[in-house]
Scaffold this active site. Structure first.
Site, mmCIF file in Angstrom:
data_model
loop_
_atom_site.group_PDB
_atom_site.id
_atom_site.type_symbol
_atom_site.label_atom_id
_atom_site.label_comp_id
_atom_site.label_asym_id
_atom_site.label_seq_id
_atom_site.Cartn_x
_atom_site.Cartn_y
_atom_site.Cartn_z
ATOM 1 N N GLU A 200 46.349 38.612 32.777
ATOM 2 C CA GLU A 200 45.152 37.764 32.831
ATOM 3 C C GLU A 200 44.251 38.123 31.656
ATOM 4 O OE1 GLU A 200 43.050 38.332 36.514
ATOM 5 O OE2 GLU A 200 44.451 37.103 37.659
ATOM 6 N N HIS A 235 36.778 50.817 42.269
ATOM 7 C CA HIS A 235 37.234 49.793 43.214
ATOM 8 C C HIS A 235 36.865 50.111 44.649
ATOM 9 C CE1 HIS A 235 39.089 48.141 39.758
ATOM 10 N NE2 HIS A 235 39.846 49.207 39.584
ATOM 11 N N ARG A 291 42.217 39.915 55.985
ATOM 12 C CA ARG A 291 41.774 40.809 57.060
ATOM 13 C C ARG A 291 40.274 40.654 57.271
ATOM 14 N NH1 ARG A 291 41.721 43.954 52.293
ATOM 15 N NH2 ARG A 291 39.593 44.586 51.846
HETATM 16 C C1 MV4 Z 1 39.739 41.658 36.823
HETATM 17 C C2 MV4 Z 1 38.642 42.139 36.091
HETATM 18 C C3 MV4 Z 1 38.402 41.575 34.866
HETATM 19 N N1 MV4 Z 1 39.207 40.603 34.390
HETATM 20 N N2 MV4 Z 1 40.499 40.694 36.310
HETATM 21 C C4 MV4 Z 1 39.607 44.877 40.322
HETATM 22 C C5 MV4 Z 1 40.114 44.815 41.708
HETATM 23 C C6 MV4 Z 1 40.953 43.594 41.804
HETATM 24 N N3 MV4 Z 1 40.567 42.832 42.948
HETATM 25 C C7 MV4 Z 1 40.718 42.850 40.530
HETATM 26 N N4 MV4 Z 1 39.771 43.588 39.768
HETATM 27 C C8 MV4 Z 1 39.331 43.128 38.566
HETATM 28 N N5 MV4 Z 1 40.058 42.142 38.018
HETATM 29 C C9 MV4 Z 1 40.234 40.190 35.136
HETATM 30 N N6 MV4 Z 1 41.018 39.242 34.650
HETATM 31 C C10 MV4 Z 1 37.861 43.140 36.649
HETATM 32 C C11 MV4 Z 1 38.204 43.638 37.886
HETATM 33 C C12 MV4 Z 1 37.334 44.651 38.390
HETATM 34 C C13 MV4 Z 1 36.642 44.473 39.580
HETATM 35 C C14 MV4 Z 1 36.763 43.327 40.354
HETATM 36 C C15 MV4 Z 1 36.083 43.188 41.541
HETATM 37 C C16 MV4 Z 1 35.243 44.214 41.972
HETATM 38 C C17 MV4 Z 1 35.106 45.343 41.244
HETATM 39 C C18 MV4 Z 1 35.806 45.502 40.045
HETATM 40 C C19 MV4 Z 1 35.659 46.664 39.299
HETATM 41 C C20 MV4 Z 1 36.326 46.814 38.136
HETATM 42 C C21 MV4 Z 1 37.185 45.812 37.684
#
Ligand code: MV4
Length: 491
Positions: A200, A235, A291
């Site tokens: 991504e 996370h 969930r």
């Molecule tokens: C991402 C992102 C930036 N760009 N995807 C982290 C957990 C998973 N659910 C997906 N996550 C992320 N995906 C793209 N393309 C940044 C994160 C991310 C994040 C997302 C949600 C909540 C906290 C986070 C902390 C760091 C990175």
């Protein structure tokens, strides 16, 4: 409706589910590990059974022994809580095969959403916006380079079987790509038994905004507003709130409709959460959590909907009584996860015995907890002490209440993250609603904690005066337990 439900979990969430059961006149069965013989969830239940040793792999993750207890006790349904087996499709299937109702989605819907490549495909087809990236699996570096050139660096490699941030790696330059593919494949293989990756575009400093959905077995699907969970570390969410400071009524309608579409696309049933990532004015589907979530209470107190009761009613085949137009939101709510961990030592867990405990109360405060004074937080499980939830008519009042409640909280014996929460509540950017997943670093929150701890020490003597009686209770219970062990030995 069910007569008896088994709760395949421990701690605060097990108690939360049993509370709903008790209000509904449903008998409860708890399961517990050897480390949890004295845990409150085992005492709260109508019946409780030992299912194995302390390590979760031998107890709370042991599908066979949990199903055994359900059969033996004639429990008609199992609520998995969150964590442990909550998103395990094999467990949901084992329940289905034994004729025990799994309180959650079908194993099929769980599998579809558990496979992130498949989830992206489904969302794309349903015209829910996804982050630009690969359509399918990345198996060789050449293909990865092509896609990365097309969408532009930085990109992020993610494990298809992953989620919650594990098996995720950012790549800023073409030269790193080949090497990072290999290492991420290895991580994915060992963590999930599946090395499949996808790409991504990496969105910097995003906000994490999720929508709670409810879907019944009659085809009714609604959303019950959003939660913003941007304040997290590695996370691990630490603070959640609803409504999100950036979601307007118009935006809520738009993204909420997408969340409902996402759930419908997999014929989702029961409670679920559709996660979106927000960056530069745009929302993208990230993943669906199949969930009940830790942060569900903030939705409950701002909508008046008991999500656990709704889950149970849906599982029993009842039709949703609430239509999309009946979902209201009253005021503002914030949840602080109170953990036994040391924010000054990289948030390292701080298990141990809670020697003094007094939780806050008063207007607008809800506490969900599975601990008490004299309780020992086990190193085997998540070190959460409680979820402190504050409600107010608006965000300002809610922050003031949370701050007030945090100053009332007394916990001795273990280090907690309460000073961290105080630092956030008093941060100017937080008060302005300026959040991002990089909030803690950007606002240098950790550096503000020592001064807060010093100020708290100054109030200590006053607090001790207030909680004199509690100390006496600890002394009595210690005396009783040493007497009891003497009696046992004599026998
Ligand atoms: C991402 C992102 C930036 N760009 N995807 C982290 C957990 C998973 N659910 C997906 N996550 C992320 N995906 C793209 N393309 C940044 C994160 C991310 C994040 C997302 C949600 C909540 C906290 C986070 C902390 C760091 C990175």
């Amino acid at each position: 409706m069910f007569n008896k439900i088994l709760i395949a979990n421990r701690g605060e969430i097990a108690i939360r589910v049993m509370r709903a059961c008790r209000e509904m006149g449903i008998a409860t069965v708890a399961v517990f590990s050897e480390a949890d013989k004295n845990a409150l969830h085992a005492k709260y239940a109508d019946e409780a059974y030992l299912i194995g040793p302390a390590p979760a792999s031998q107890s709370y993750l042991n599908i066979d022994s949990i199903i055994d207890v359900a059969e033996k006790t004639k429990a008609e349904a199992i609520h998995p809580g969150y964590g442990f087996l909550a998103e395990n499709a094999n467990f949901a299937r084992a329940c289905e095969e034994q004729g025990i109702k799994f309180i959650g989605p079908s194993s099929r819907a769980m599998e579809k959403m558990g496979n992130k490549i498949e989830a992206r495909k489904i969302m794309k087809k349903a015209s829910v916006p996804i982050v630009p990236g690969s359509d399918g699996e990345i198996d060789d570096a050449d293909k990865a380079v092509d896609i990365a050139e097309e969408i532009g660096y930085p990109i992020v490699l993610k494990a298809s079987a992953g989620g919650g941030g594990i098996g995720m790696k950012v790549v800023s330059r073409r030269e790193e790509l080949e090497h990072v593919i290999e290492s991420t494949q290895a991580v994915a293989k060992s963590a999930f038994g599946d090395a499949t990756l996808f790409i991504e575009k990496y969105l910097a400093k995003p906000r994490h905004i999720e929508f709670q959905v409810l879907a019944d077995s009659k085809g009714n699907t609604i959303h019950v507003n959003e939660r913003e969970c941007s304040i997290q570390r590695r996370h691990q969410k630490l603070i959640e709130e609803t409504p999100s400071p950036i979601v307007t009524e118009q935006l809520r309608k738009k993204i909420g409709t997408l969340a409902v579409k996402s759930a419908r696309a997999v014929k989702y049933e029961n409670a679920g959460t559709v996660e979106f990532i927000y960056s530069k004015g745009k929302f993208y589907f990230l993943e669906m959590n199949t969930r009940l979530q830790v942060e569900h209470p903030i939705t409950e107190i701002t909508t008046g909907i008991d999500l656990v009761k709704e889950q149970i009613k849906i599982a029993a085949g009842e039709e949703l009584e609430i239509g999309p137009k009946e979902v209201k939101h009253f005021g503002h709510a914030i949840e602080c996860r109170i953990n036994a961990e040391d924010p000054l030592n990289d948030f390292a867990p701080s298990p141990g015995k809670i020697t003094r405990y007094r939780s806050p109360g008063g207007p607008g405060i809800r506490i969900d907890s599975g601990v008490r004074m004299g309780y020992t937080i086990s190193p085997y499980y998540d070190p959460m002490i409680s979820k402190l939830v504050a409600w107010g008519r608006n965000r300002r009042e809610t922050i003031a209440r949370m701050n007030r409640a945090l100053t009332e909280y007394i916990i001795s014996g273990v280090t907690t993250n309460i000073p961290f929460h105080k630092a956030v509540m008093n941060d100017e950017a937080f008060q302005q609603g300026e959040l991002s997943t990089d909030f803690i670093e950007e606002r240098n929150i950790i550096a503000k904690i020592p001064a807060i701890i010093e100020a708290d020490k100054a109030r200590e003597s006053k607090l001790q005066e207030i909680f004199r009686d509690d100390k006496r209770i600890v002394a009595i219970s210690a005396a009783v337990s040493s007497y009891m062990s003497m009696v046992k030995k004599a026998e």
